[in-house]
Design a protein around this motif. Structure first.
Motif, PDB file in Angstrom:
ATOM      1  N   ASP A  61       0.868  -1.181   0.000  1.00  0.00           N
ATOM      2  CA  ASP A  61       0.000   0.000   0.000  1.00  0.00           C
ATOM      3  C   ASP A  61       0.905   1.231   0.000  1.00  0.00           C
ATOM      4  N   MET A  62       0.948   1.909  -1.135  1.00  0.00           N
ATOM      5  CA  MET A  62       1.994   2.909  -1.337  1.00  0.00           C
ATOM      6  C   MET A  62       1.542   4.343  -1.053  1.00  0.00           C
ATOM      7  N   ILE A  63       2.489   5.097  -0.477  1.00  0.00           N
ATOM      8  CA  ILE A  63       2.403   6.546  -0.348  1.00  0.00           C
ATOM      9  C   ILE A  63       3.621   7.114  -1.061  1.00  0.00           C
ATOM     10  N   GLY A  64       3.416   8.141  -1.872  1.00  0.00           N
ATOM     11  CA  GLY A  64       4.537   8.790  -2.549  1.00  0.00           C
ATOM     12  C   GLY A  64       4.664  10.229  -2.099  1.00  0.00           C
ATOM     13  N   VAL A  65       5.884  10.642  -1.740  1.00  0.00           N
ATOM     14  CA  VAL A  65       6.156  12.026  -1.335  1.00  0.00           C
ATOM     15  C   VAL A  65       7.225  12.606  -2.250  1.00  0.00           C
ATOM     16  N   ASP A  66       6.958  13.801  -2.772  1.00  0.00           N
ATOM     17  CA  ASP A  66       7.962  14.507  -3.575  1.00  0.00           C
ATOM     18  C   ASP A  66       7.674  15.996  -3.481  1.00  0.00           C
ATOM     19  N   ASN A  67       8.713  16.817  -3.663  1.00  0.00           N
ATOM     20  CA  ASN A  67       8.514  18.265  -3.572  1.00  0.00           C
ATOM     21  C   ASN A  67       8.455  18.932  -4.943  1.00  0.00           C
ATOM     22  N   ALA A  68       8.426  18.120  -6.023  1.00  0.00           N
ATOM     23  CA  ALA A  68       8.334  18.663  -7.377  1.00  0.00           C
ATOM     24  C   ALA A  68       6.918  18.447  -7.901  1.00  0.00           C
ATOM     25  N   GLU A  69       6.144  19.517  -7.961  1.00  0.00           N
ATOM     26  CA  GLU A  69       4.735  19.416  -8.340  1.00  0.00           C
ATOM     27  C   GLU A  69       4.574  18.848  -9.741  1.00  0.00           C
ATOM     28  N   ASP A  70       5.436  19.265 -10.671  1.00  0.00           N
ATOM     29  CA  ASP A  70       5.308  18.790 -12.041  1.00  0.00           C
ATOM     30  C   ASP A  70       5.554  17.282 -12.138  1.00  0.00           C
ATOM     31  N   MET A  71       6.460  16.767 -11.314  1.00  0.00           N
ATOM     32  CA  MET A  71       6.712  15.323 -11.314  1.00  0.00           C
ATOM     33  C   MET A  71       5.502  14.574 -10.759  1.00  0.00           C
ATOM     34  N   LEU A  72       4.903  15.110  -9.699  1.00  0.00           N
ATOM     35  CA  LEU A  72       3.737  14.453  -9.103  1.00  0.00           C
ATOM     36  C   LEU A  72       2.532  14.474 -10.043  1.00  0.00           C
ATOM     37  N   GLU A  73       2.418  15.505 -10.862  1.00  0.00           N
ATOM     38  CA  GLU A  73       1.318  15.533 -11.832  1.00  0.00           C
ATOM     39  C   GLU A  73       1.424  14.340 -12.787  1.00  0.00           C
ATOM     40  N   ILE A  74       2.635  14.001 -13.188  1.00  0.00           N
ATOM     41  CA  ILE A  74       2.832  12.851 -14.067  1.00  0.00           C
ATOM     42  C   ILE A  74       2.549  11.559 -13.303  1.00  0.00           C
ATOM     43  N   ALA A  75       2.970  11.514 -12.029  1.00  0.00           N
ATOM     44  CA  ALA A  75       2.671  10.339 -11.200  1.00  0.00           C
ATOM     45  C   ALA A  75       1.165  10.129 -11.085  1.00  0.00           C
ATOM     46  N   LEU A  76       0.417  11.219 -10.947  1.00  0.00           N
ATOM     47  CA  LEU A  76      -1.044  11.111 -10.837  1.00  0.00           C
ATOM     48  C   LEU A  76      -1.664  10.631 -12.146  1.00  0.00           C
ATOM     49  N   GLU A  77      -1.085  11.027 -13.279  1.00  0.00           N
ATOM     50  CA  GLU A  77      -1.567  10.525 -14.572  1.00  0.00           C
ATOM     51  C   GLU A  77      -1.368   9.011 -14.658  1.00  0.00           C
ATOM     52  N   LYS A  78      -0.226   8.531 -14.171  1.00  0.00           N
ATOM     53  CA  LYS A  78       0.029   7.085 -14.166  1.00  0.00           C
ATOM     54  C   LYS A  78      -0.962   6.367 -13.255  1.00  0.00           C
ATOM     55  N   LYS A  79      -1.271   6.991 -12.132  1.00  0.00           N
ATOM     56  CA  LYS A  79      -2.228   6.401 -11.196  1.00  0.00           C
ATOM     57  C   LYS A  79      -3.596   6.246 -11.846  1.00  0.00           C
ATOM     58  N   LEU A  80      -4.024   7.256 -12.608  1.00  0.00           N
ATOM     59  CA  LEU A  80      -5.309   7.182 -13.290  1.00  0.00           C
ATOM     60  C   LEU A  80      -5.329   6.041 -14.298  1.00  0.00           C
TER      61      LEU A  80
END
Length: 252
Positions: A61-80
């Protein structure tokens, strides 16, 4: 510019030479050897979430933390796309907060090298210790002094692809042990008639000695269990380019 703004767009493209499946297998093996086969796991410095997704597929059960908003936006696209149930948090690892404790924390792809001050390194480790379950495990990797001094040093790396190109200039200061990356990116505009946008970013990473890292872990209250030459169970060598540390929470 902040790091990982323009680069976030093409990060996965230029990182396609990294065998993430193998890296995930190595990390998963280290976790399972220590009895962590499921449960909550934090991916600290998760970037675009490639490893986070792979660990989720392994049953964590994963939690991801990062301080780069643009990188997290791509991570969220992968999640979708994947339909995974990963929780992503936009936070600096030096002051991250979770809702509770986790069975393990992983921090891969030299994210720890971005911590430039020893005091901040200890602070990151203290936070990790705080959010680990009793007996929880912390696994992270580091680029070594050898890699910065002998491999990257003053090297310039360039790559040209249809979608984008980059020039990556390194400048390693042996006195401060800080490596400066000056990154110039040319990213093709969508429907831009062959036009490219230019981005410039500067990244900094610190080379820590293995003794410094071990001392920082101990100051943070963590027990150092192992230090490996990357992707092996062997101790680091003089020419190791990447090492993995395994530390454990000692009981709250």
């Amino acid at each position: 510019m902040d790091a990982y703004t323009g680069f976030a767009e093409v990060y996965d493209l230029f990182m396609d030479n990294i065998p993430y499946e193998e890296w995930c297998g190595y990390v998963t093996g280290l976790l399972r050897e220590r009895g962590i086969e499921d449960g909550l796991v934090l991916d600290l410095g998760c970037g675009t979430g490639t490893l986070t997704e792979l660990l989720a597929q392994k049953g964590y059960d994963m939690i991801g933390v990062d301080n780069a908003e643009d990188m997290l936006e791509i991570a969220l696209e992968k999640k979708l796309k994947s339909g995974s149930d990963i929780l992503y948090l936009l936070q600096d690892m030096r002051e991250f907060e979770l809702y509770g404790t986790v069975a393990a924390v992983v921090c891969i792809c030299d994210s720890i090298n971005y911590i430039l001050e020893y005091e901040d390194l200890v602070q990151v480790f203290r936070l990790v210790n705080n959010y680990l379950d009793p007996g929880g495990v912390f696994i992270f990797d580091l680029n070594t002094e050898y890699k910065y001094r002998e491999i990257l040093g003053d090297a310039t790396i360039a790559e040209n692809r249809d979608e984008s190109s980059f020039i990556w200039e390194n400048d390693y200061d042996e006195e401060t042990r800080i490596n400066e990356y000056d990154l110039t990116l040319f990213i093709r505009e969508e429907n831009g008639g062959g036009l490219f946008r230019r981005y410039e970013e500067t990244h900094f990473q610190k080379a820590y000695t293995l003794d410094e890292v071990s001392r920082a872990l101990k100051e943070a209250g963590l027990l150092v269990e192992a230090c490996y030459d990357a992707f092996t169970r062997e101790p680091p060598k003089k020419d190791s380019e990447r090492v993995y540390f395994v530390a454990r929470e000692q009981g709250k």
